[in-house]
Design an enzyme around this catalytic site. Structure first.
Site, PDB file in Angstrom:
ATOM      1  N   GLU A 131      51.772  12.120 -24.190  1.00 43.91           N
ATOM      2  CA  GLU A 131      52.757  11.041 -24.289  1.00 43.91           C
ATOM      3  C   GLU A 131      52.760  10.097 -23.094  1.00 43.91           C
ATOM      4  O   GLU A 131      52.793   8.897 -23.244  1.00 43.91           O
ATOM      5  CB  GLU A 131      54.155  11.621 -24.532  1.00 43.91           C
ATOM      6  CG  GLU A 131      54.293  12.117 -25.964  1.00 43.91           C
ATOM      7  CD  GLU A 131      55.621  12.794 -26.223  1.00 43.91           C
ATOM      8  OE1 GLU A 131      56.644  12.312 -25.702  1.00 43.91           O
ATOM      9  OE2 GLU A 131      55.627  13.810 -26.931  1.00 43.91           O
ATOM     10  N   CYS A 209      60.327  -3.323 -25.041  1.00 46.85           N
ATOM     11  CA  CYS A 209      60.584  -4.484 -24.195  1.00 46.85           C
ATOM     12  C   CYS A 209      60.155  -4.173 -22.767  1.00 46.85           C
ATOM     13  O   CYS A 209      60.555  -3.177 -22.196  1.00 46.85           O
ATOM     14  CB  CYS A 209      62.073  -4.838 -24.236  1.00 46.85           C
ATOM     15  SG  CYS A 209      62.512  -6.127 -23.065  1.00 46.85           S
ATOM     16  N   CYS A 212      63.615  -4.775 -20.321  1.00 44.16           N
ATOM     17  CA  CYS A 212      64.748  -3.844 -20.252  1.00 44.16           C
ATOM     18  C   CYS A 212      64.400  -2.445 -20.772  1.00 44.16           C
ATOM     19  O   CYS A 212      65.227  -1.535 -20.708  1.00 44.16           O
ATOM     20  CB  CYS A 212      65.957  -4.402 -21.008  1.00 44.16           C
ATOM     21  SG  CYS A 212      65.769  -4.377 -22.797  1.00 44.16           S
ATOM     22  N   CYS A 223      62.919  -9.233 -27.794  1.00 42.41           N
ATOM     23  CA  CYS A 223      63.775  -8.053 -27.672  1.00 42.41           C
ATOM     24  C   CYS A 223      65.190  -8.323 -28.183  1.00 42.41           C
ATOM     25  O   CYS A 223      65.829  -9.264 -27.732  1.00 42.41           O
ATOM     26  CB  CYS A 223      63.815  -7.633 -26.202  1.00 42.41           C
ATOM     27  SG  CYS A 223      65.049  -6.367 -25.850  1.00 42.41           S
ATOM     28  N   CYS A 226      67.804  -7.900 -24.954  1.00 42.00           N
ATOM     29  CA  CYS A 226      67.881  -8.859 -23.841  1.00 42.00           C
ATOM     30  C   CYS A 226      67.221 -10.195 -24.156  1.00 42.00           C
ATOM     31  O   CYS A 226      67.319 -11.142 -23.381  1.00 42.00           O
ATOM     32  CB  CYS A 226      67.287  -8.249 -22.569  1.00 42.00           C
ATOM     33  SG  CYS A 226      65.482  -8.203 -22.548  1.00 42.00           S
ATOM     34  N   ASP A 256      54.316  16.237 -26.598  1.00 42.69           N
ATOM     35  CA  ASP A 256      55.264  17.261 -26.132  1.00 42.69           C
ATOM     36  C   ASP A 256      55.549  18.336 -27.184  1.00 42.69           C
ATOM     37  O   ASP A 256      55.495  18.086 -28.385  1.00 42.69           O
ATOM     38  CB  ASP A 256      56.577  16.616 -25.679  1.00 42.69           C
ATOM     39  CG  ASP A 256      56.394  15.848 -24.379  1.00 42.69           C
ATOM     40  OD1 ASP A 256      55.297  15.954 -23.782  1.00 42.69           O
ATOM     41  OD2 ASP A 256      57.308  15.125 -23.976  1.00 42.69           O
ATOM     42  N   TYR A 450      57.768  23.124 -19.739  1.00 46.54           N
ATOM     43  CA  TYR A 450      58.404  22.075 -20.537  1.00 46.54           C
ATOM     44  C   TYR A 450      59.926  22.229 -20.492  1.00 46.54           C
ATOM     45  O   TYR A 450      60.459  23.326 -20.691  1.00 46.54           O
ATOM     46  CB  TYR A 450      57.895  22.134 -21.983  1.00 46.54           C
ATOM     47  CG  TYR A 450      58.303  20.922 -22.776  1.00 46.54           C
ATOM     48  CD1 TYR A 450      58.116  19.653 -22.240  1.00 46.54           C
ATOM     49  CD2 TYR A 450      58.887  21.037 -24.026  1.00 46.54           C
ATOM     50  CE1 TYR A 450      58.501  18.533 -22.936  1.00 46.54           C
ATOM     51  CE2 TYR A 450      59.266  19.911 -24.742  1.00 46.54           C
ATOM     52  CZ  TYR A 450      59.075  18.658 -24.190  1.00 46.54           C
ATOM     53  OH  TYR A 450      59.465  17.543 -24.883  1.00 46.54           O
TER      54      TYR A 450
HETATM   55 ZN   LIG Z   1      64.788  -6.228 -23.559  1.00 44.62          ZN
END
Ligand SMILES: [Zn+2]
Length: 722
Positions: A131, A209, A212, A223, A226, A256, A450
């Site tokens: 990941e 995004c 943000c 986005c 924002c 994971d 984990y």
């Molecule tokens: Zn954003």
């Protein structure tokens, strides 16, 4: 520098008297009038002993290394270091076994010398998808060598992983979390509802995004939170992975080890299958040589049952979450509003606890007694009552021992996600999201197992970590190996190596750790090692504490009478008098407070676990979402959860439109359906829909009225929030 100077001068004094001192990884001793520092050099050892085996035609021959030592202490240091750097260890020398091993070694040389046809098939080009970039980097680093290259925007690490004679020439690449998620503009919030009661979730690529960090699936290109147009579309990741999959003989999906990771693995399977020869799933529970090799040794297919459970839960989150959030956005007239199956019941619980807090409001008298840092809090309804109690206390407190007994104290099991969240947020004074981030980073850099786990199970390898540590500090006699929980693939949160302090190791590996990481790791380490140790015995004494007309009885540990796990995780004891005495308190303070304190982050996590809502991956999010929407404030000092005025409106609205969401029944019912998924029940909505459709109906008839949108801390707690 001052600390080092101090340590060195202490060391010199200690060894000057003919003593010996272990300082971190080195042994300091005196020899013939001078001070000698012995350093166990494991790198040179590995290089030298490596000469005993050969790489011939792509295959390794066996070799034997016999280590002779004359200093037991130095040997233990060497072993500890060898174990932590190379995860290698020794067995006791047995001459019969040695003869056998010599024979094996010469046989392996003959076999390898005989030909190299088999060899080609033993080198396997592999694409390993994880990941995060940190996890990819750690895997490459653990196996050493290799390089880093960029494929488009994606960084790929290269390394060689030997598993039982197969050499995986691996390219390790991050997927950056989920690649697909429910669409928003199809069906009902991305879910097509059919007349026969089934649902058809519609997935699309996930966008992220860059300003943000918000994740969304809108196709607008900017986005929704924002407005930024710096948006990364995971379709780019997918095309990079397709390209790399074509070059590999096997694609290993090592996302994971939980339901979220399983769903990502499934999405990648769907996306990569047409381009790959073979696709397998591997669960890496700790990023160490042992952990990665074990994962590759037991590869399997993607577990469709786990995937279906995750999809069903996601569909439900979406229908309920979007439904509730829509109502709240209208009512509160703000885009920053939201609710959900876990976060809204948590908010409702915070309000209940808050009203108990208000009902119990009065005054607290805090008395600090001159015994260590012993302090008692006494409650008074009115200021007058509190003041007169304080006055009586100041004139002298009669402390009277009543009875005593020796109690066996057992160590606690190692941390699971909920207990780690509870204790780490309390002790380190960190909000829950921050605790999870620190744990995530410790996992991805290979220091702990984990961290999203409901299990206290400790593997045999884990027990070995405790054994090596305890024998390196001379406490081997206190080892009591415990698995804690049998079965299941999950394991507790524990250190991956017998290292008490990871600062030096992190520096060595080029990993940046903050004080938070170091403290969190230390707590995990101590709790784990203690869980593999003998119980302790402590003397507990009851005391009557009297002042004026007031009496308070406490039972306190006053001494450890038999050391066990408390050698590693000290028990807090109080130096209390054995005979009755009257003492002057160190201080007496009166302040506003309540009989029922405000709930803390720890309390909320415990509640979620006990009621059975939320999972290791969502405990922290449920609290953080309420904070982000401005429904609660988290106090810095105690990590108390304080509702804002808006919280009351939110719960009032949800109570009106979907009361069952606030009861545990809804979640319990969902859990039952999830269990039945195994039996081949389709994505049945008959039970899921009530809440979502209910919200819809109510929304239509609500004629949604607006609130005045006040956001502020609920009345009357400002003075108690630190
Ligand atoms: Zn954003």
């Amino acid at each position: 520098t001052r600390l080092r100077g101090f340590v060195l001068s202490e060391a010199r004094v200690a060894v000057g008297r003919g003593g010996r001192l272990v300082l971190g990884n080195v042994l300091v001793r005196s020899s013939g009038g001078s001070t000698v520092v012995d350093i166990p050099d494991v790198y040179t050892y590995i290089q030298a002993s490596g000469r005993t085996s050969r790489l011939l035609g792509g295959r390794m021959t066996l070799g034997i290394s016999v280590l002779l030592y004359e200093d037991r202490e130095l040997y233990e240091l060497f072993l500890k270091r060898l174990k932590s750097v190379f995860e290698a260890s020794f067995e006791e020398l047995d001459l019969g076994r040695l003869a056998e091993a010599l024979e094996e070694a010469s046989r392996s040389r003959e076999e390898v010398g005989r030909g190299s046809e088999e060899v080609v098939s033993r080198i396997v080009p592999a694409l390993i998808v994880v990941e995060s970039p940190t996890k990819a980097r750690t895997i490459a680093r653990v196996f050493g060598g290799g390089g880093r290259r960029y494929v488009g925007d994606t960084v790929a690490y290269e390394t060689v992983i030997p598993v039982d004679g197969v050499f995986y020439v691996a390219t390790v690449v991050p997927s950056l979390g989920h690649v697909f998620d429910l669409a928003v503009d199809t069906g009902k919030h991305g879910v097509r509802l059919h007349r026969d009661g089934t649902v058809e979730p519609v997935y699309t690529t996930l966008k992220r995004c860059r300003e943000c960090g918000h994740q969304f699936t809108d196709e607008a290109g900017s986005c929704p939170r924002c407005g930024s147009t710096r948006v990364y579309d995971s379709s780019k990741t997918v095309s990079v992975l397709r390209k790399l999959a074509r070059e590999a003989s096997i694609v290993v999906l090592a996302t994971d080890a939980d339901e979220e990771g399983e769903k990502i693995a499934y999405d990648l399977l769907v996306a990569l299958k047409p381009f790959a020869k073979e696709v397998k799933r591997a669960e890496i529970r700790e990023i160490t040589r042992t952990g990665v090799i074990a994962a590759l040794r037991s590869m399997r297919n993607v577990d469709l049952r786990l995937v279906r459970q995750q999809v069903l839960r996601r569909v439900d989150d979406r229908l309920v979450g979007f439904g509730i959030s829509g109502v709240l956005k209208e009512y509160l007239r703000t885009r920053n509003a939201g609710g959900g199956r876990v976060q809204t019941p948590v908010l409702s619980w915070v309000l209940e606890r808050y009203s108990e807090y208000v009902a119990g409001r009065g005054y607290l008298v805090r008395v600090e007694l001159p015994y260590g840092d012993l302090a008692i809090r006494l409650y008074a309804r009115s200021r007058e009552e509190a003041e007169s109690l304080a006055k009586a206390l100041q004139e002298g407190v009669a402390v009277n021992p009543l009875s005593e007994e020796v109690v066996t104290v057992n160590p606690k099991p190692p941390y699971t996600t909920d207990s780690a969240l509870e204790e780490l947020s309390r002790e380190l004074k960190l909000p829950p999201g921050e605790v999870m981030r620190v744990l995530q980073e410790l996992y991805e850099t290979g220091f702990i197992t984990y961290h999203r786990t409901p299990s206290t199970r400790v593997s045999s390898y884990g027990i070995e970590v405790a054994r090596i540590y305890l024998s390196s500090v001379g406490l081997a006699h206190l080892l009591v190996p415990r698995h804690w929980e049998e079965g299941g693939a999950h394991e507790a949160i524990r250190p991956t190596r017998p290292l008490e302090d990871i600062e030096a190791e992190a520096l060595h590996l080029g990993v940046l750790l903050t004080r938070k990481h170091v403290s969190a790791y230390r707590m995990i380490f101590r709790r784990f090692v203690a869980s593999q140790m003998a119980p302790s015995k402590a003397l507990f004494r009851s005391y009557s504490i009297k002042a004026g007309g007031f009496e308070h009885v406490v039972k306190l540990p006053v001494a450890v009478v038999e050391e066990g796990f408390t050698k590693v995780l000290p028990l807090r004891t109080y130096s209390m008098p054995a005979k009755a005495e009257v003492v002057a308190p160190r201080s007496v303070k009166v302040y506003r407070g309540s009989l029922r304190p405000l709930p803390t982050v720890s309390d909320a996590v415990r509640m979620m676990r006990e009621v059975g809502i939320g999972r290791p991956s969502t405990y922290a999010k449920a609290i953080e979402n309420n904070r982000r929407h401005g429904y609660i404030v988290i106090s810095k000092y105690r990590q108390s959860l304080i509702p804002t005025r808006r919280a009351f409106e939110v719960v009032k609205v949800v109570k009106a439109v979907a009361p069952e969401l606030l009861t545990p029944h809804y979640t319990a019912r969902l859990m039952r359906i999830l269990e039945e998924v195994d039996a081949g029940v389709p994505y049945e909505v008959a039970v899921l829909l009530p809440v979502a459709s209910y919200i819809e109906i109510e929304l239509a008839g609500l004629g949604v009225k607006s609130s005045n949108g006040n956001v502020g801390v609920a009345e009357g707690v400002e003075d108690e929030v630190h």
